[in-house]
Design a protein around this motif. Structure first.
Motif, PDB file in Angstrom:
ATOM      1  N   VAL A   1       0.883  -1.168   0.000  1.00  0.00           N
ATOM      2  CA  VAL A   1       0.000   0.000   0.000  1.00  0.00           C
ATOM      3  C   VAL A   1       0.921   1.219   0.000  1.00  0.00           C
ATOM      4  O   VAL A   1       1.564   1.521   1.011  1.00  0.00           O
ATOM      5  CB  VAL A   1      -0.944   0.011   1.212  1.00  0.00           C
ATOM      6  N   ILE A   2       1.002   1.916  -1.130  1.00  0.00           N
ATOM      7  CA  ILE A   2       2.078   2.865  -1.393  1.00  0.00           C
ATOM      8  C   ILE A   2       1.565   4.301  -1.399  1.00  0.00           C
ATOM      9  O   ILE A   2       0.494   4.597  -1.946  1.00  0.00           O
ATOM     10  CB  ILE A   2       2.738   2.542  -2.744  1.00  0.00           C
ATOM     11  N   ALA A   3       2.356   5.184  -0.829  1.00  0.00           N
ATOM     12  CA  ALA A   3       2.046   6.615  -0.840  1.00  0.00           C
ATOM     13  C   ALA A   3       2.261   7.179  -2.240  1.00  0.00           C
ATOM     14  O   ALA A   3       3.363   7.119  -2.782  1.00  0.00           O
ATOM     15  CB  ALA A   3       2.931   7.347   0.155  1.00  0.00           C
ATOM     16  N   GLY A   4       1.197   7.713  -2.834  1.00  0.00           N
ATOM     17  CA  GLY A   4       1.324   8.384  -4.123  1.00  0.00           C
ATOM     18  C   GLY A   4       1.836   9.796  -3.951  1.00  0.00           C
ATOM     19  O   GLY A   4       2.129  10.245  -2.838  1.00  0.00           O
ATOM     20  N   PHE A   5       2.010  10.506  -5.084  1.00  0.00           N
ATOM     21  CA  PHE A   5       2.287  11.942  -5.044  1.00  0.00           C
ATOM     22  C   PHE A   5       3.701  12.276  -4.585  1.00  0.00           C
ATOM     23  O   PHE A   5       4.030  13.437  -4.448  1.00  0.00           O
ATOM     24  CB  PHE A   5       1.237  12.603  -4.125  1.00  0.00           C
ATOM     25  N   GLN A   6       4.560  11.276  -4.385  1.00  0.00           N
ATOM     26  CA  GLN A   6       5.860  11.584  -3.807  1.00  0.00           C
ATOM     27  C   GLN A   6       6.946  10.659  -4.323  1.00  0.00           C
ATOM     28  O   GLN A   6       6.682   9.615  -4.920  1.00  0.00           O
ATOM     29  CB  GLN A   6       5.806  11.484  -2.285  1.00  0.00           C
ATOM     30  N   GLY A   7       8.196  11.062  -4.088  1.00  0.00           N
ATOM     31  CA  GLY A   7       9.363  10.261  -4.426  1.00  0.00           C
ATOM     32  C   GLY A   7      10.546  10.759  -3.631  1.00  0.00           C
ATOM     33  O   GLY A   7      10.400  11.491  -2.655  1.00  0.00           O
ATOM     34  N   ILE A   8      11.733  10.358  -4.063  1.00  0.00           N
ATOM     35  CA  ILE A   8      12.961  10.785  -3.399  1.00  0.00           C
ATOM     36  C   ILE A   8      13.958  11.203  -4.478  1.00  0.00           C
ATOM     37  O   ILE A   8      14.084  10.536  -5.519  1.00  0.00           O
ATOM     38  CB  ILE A   8      13.533   9.660  -2.510  1.00  0.00           C
ATOM     39  N   ASN A   9      14.650  12.320  -4.256  1.00  0.00           N
ATOM     40  CA  ASN A   9      15.595  12.790  -5.269  1.00  0.00           C
ATOM     41  C   ASN A   9      17.015  12.323  -4.954  1.00  0.00           C
ATOM     42  O   ASN A   9      17.259  11.632  -3.957  1.00  0.00           O
ATOM     43  CB  ASN A   9      15.517  14.315  -5.426  1.00  0.00           C
ATOM     44  N   ALA A  10      17.955  12.696  -5.805  1.00  0.00           N
ATOM     45  CA  ALA A  10      19.330  12.229  -5.657  1.00  0.00           C
ATOM     46  C   ALA A  10      19.977  12.741  -4.379  1.00  0.00           C
ATOM     47  O   ALA A  10      20.949  12.155  -3.893  1.00  0.00           O
ATOM     48  CB  ALA A  10      20.147  12.653  -6.878  1.00  0.00           C
ATOM     49  N   SER A  11      19.447  13.815  -3.813  1.00  0.00           N
ATOM     50  CA  SER A  11      19.973  14.361  -2.560  1.00  0.00           C
ATOM     51  C   SER A  11      19.410  13.647  -1.335  1.00  0.00           C
ATOM     52  O   SER A  11      19.785  13.959  -0.206  1.00  0.00           O
ATOM     53  CB  SER A  11      19.656  15.858  -2.471  1.00  0.00           C
TER      54      SER A  11
END
Length: 403
Positions: A141-151
């Motif tokens: 069950v995954i949180a939409g609308f988001q991610g993680i960047n290279a930093s």
């Protein structure tokens, strides 16, 4: 953008639920029931959630009360918590029903994005962890609308981001379908609130759905449709509240009617300048000004004038910016307009379609302020007061109420 994995059985569906579908504990329980039933029928499921209805706006309001110039990084950190709440609650509801569910933030998968806070683009999805969970019988069950960047910072994807999250995950996992559950039971020929005779479409092509979304239809965000088309992910729009097969969005379909739907975009403003004063410098100047103000626009030039269309809400900001220019920019502004876009295979029958449209609206005494066309759309702008009547006239006139 994605790393593909080997196809597997049983069928795998990525299912996205929006904020309205998760707007209360009762609705979360109803979604859990729907997912539990599908699990018992043997489906593999990856679930993507938006924040509960109103939660993201509430969080942004809190930040603005502290500082209207809060940093984009901190706004992303704050806004991303809305999805964390909804995925945890839905996982709890599934576990209560005996389903082995696990809530996950996008960074735990991970979903890699660009650096831009507030409007990041998904660059890569690593599906290996999700594949392991699915093989173990666990429902992610995954949180939409988001991610993680290279930093290593949390980023958000902007408006419609959860739809795009779901499509990107479906592409990475080579899912059989990406299913978007919302508060309507599919894609309609136009807004049923305006035209009660509007029909649900059983299926529609990607380019037609993209044209509808880009021209005002709210059921799917354009970015998610474009991503699905590029990655060849079948999309299906379904209702969270009723049973049904919804609307399937795919690349290839048998020949359909020249017009498949009418998209509606309210609260538009038309900016025009007469041809005798038009030159390349003016058009470039206006484009730079609108881009500087971060205002989305449509623009074109004819033999008689050059025009720009913007959302009516941007006019005060634009006028203020124009007043600050070294030289005054004389331009005519018409507000309170609605854009109506006929979507379909417009090019093949453009002459007959445009003639019929003009006759239908003229017959009702509805004045067209501007018209514009592309391969998949013929758009006209009319006064807001006449818009609903124009939609009904065109919907009936082009036979969209007929099966």
């Amino acid at each position: 953008m994605t790393t593909a994995v080997t196809r597997r059985e049983p069928r795998l569906y990525v299912k996205k639920f929006g904020g309205t579908s998760l707007g209360s504990l009762a609705r979360i329980e109803a979604v859990a029931e729907k997912l539990t039933e599908a699990h018992r029928l043997g489906e593999q499921q990856v679930v993507v959630c938006s924040a509960m209805a109103g939660e993201t706006n509430r969080l942004y309001t809190l930040a603005q009360q502290l500082d209207r110039n809060a940093s984009p990084r901190e706004l992303d950190m704050l806004a991303s918590t809305g999805e964390q709440v909804s995925i945890a609650l839905l996982a709890i509801a599934l576990q209560k029903r005996g389903i082995n569910a696990r809530s996950l933030l996008a960074a735990q998968i991970p979903i890699h994005t660009s650096e831009n806070h507030g409007s990041a683009a998904i660059e890569q999805v690593d599906p290996r962890y999700l594949q392991q969970l699915l093989q173990a019988g666990i429902v992610p069950v995954i949180a939409g609308f988001q991610g993680i960047n290279a930093s290593g910072d949390i980023t958000t994807l902007g408006r419609g981001g959860s739809d795009t999250s779901a499509v990107a995950l479906a592409a990475a996992l080579q899912a059989d379908e990406c299913q978007i559950f919302t508060d309507v039971d599919g894609v309609f020929t136009t807004d049923p609130a305006i035209e009660p005779a509007a029909r649900r479409l059983n299926a529609i092509r990607f380019n037609e759905m993209l044209a509808l979304a880009q021209n005002g239809a709210k059921v799917l965000h354009p970015d998610s449709v474009a991503t699905a088309q590029r990655c060849r992910v079948p999309l299906r729009v379904l209702s969270s509240f009723t049973q049904g097969c919804g609307t399937l969005i795919v690349e290839d379909l048998p020949s359909s009617a020249a017009i498949v739907g009418i998209a509606i975009a309210h609260h538009q403003a038309l900016l025009t300048k007469a041809v005798e004063a038009v030159n390349h410098t003016f058009r470039h100047q206006m484009q730079q000004l609108l881009q500087h103000c971060d205002i989305a626009f449509e623009s074109s030039a004819t033999t008689t004038d050059v025009w720009f269309v913007v959302g009516q809400q941007h006019i005060p900001l634009l006028l203020t910016a124009m007043e600050r220019q070294p030289e005054r920019i004389p331009i005519n502004c018409q507000s309170s307009l609605t854009k109506l876009s006929l979507v379909g295979n417009v090019t093949s029958s453009f002459t007959s379609i445009s003639k019929a449209l003009a006759q239908m609206l003229d017959g009702e005494g509805i004045n067209v302020k501007l018209s514009h066309w592309s391969a998949a759309t013929l758009s006209v702008w009319v006064d807001e007061a006449n818009a609903d009547r124009a939609v009904r006239v065109l919907h009936h006139g082009f036979g969209l109420n007929k099966v």
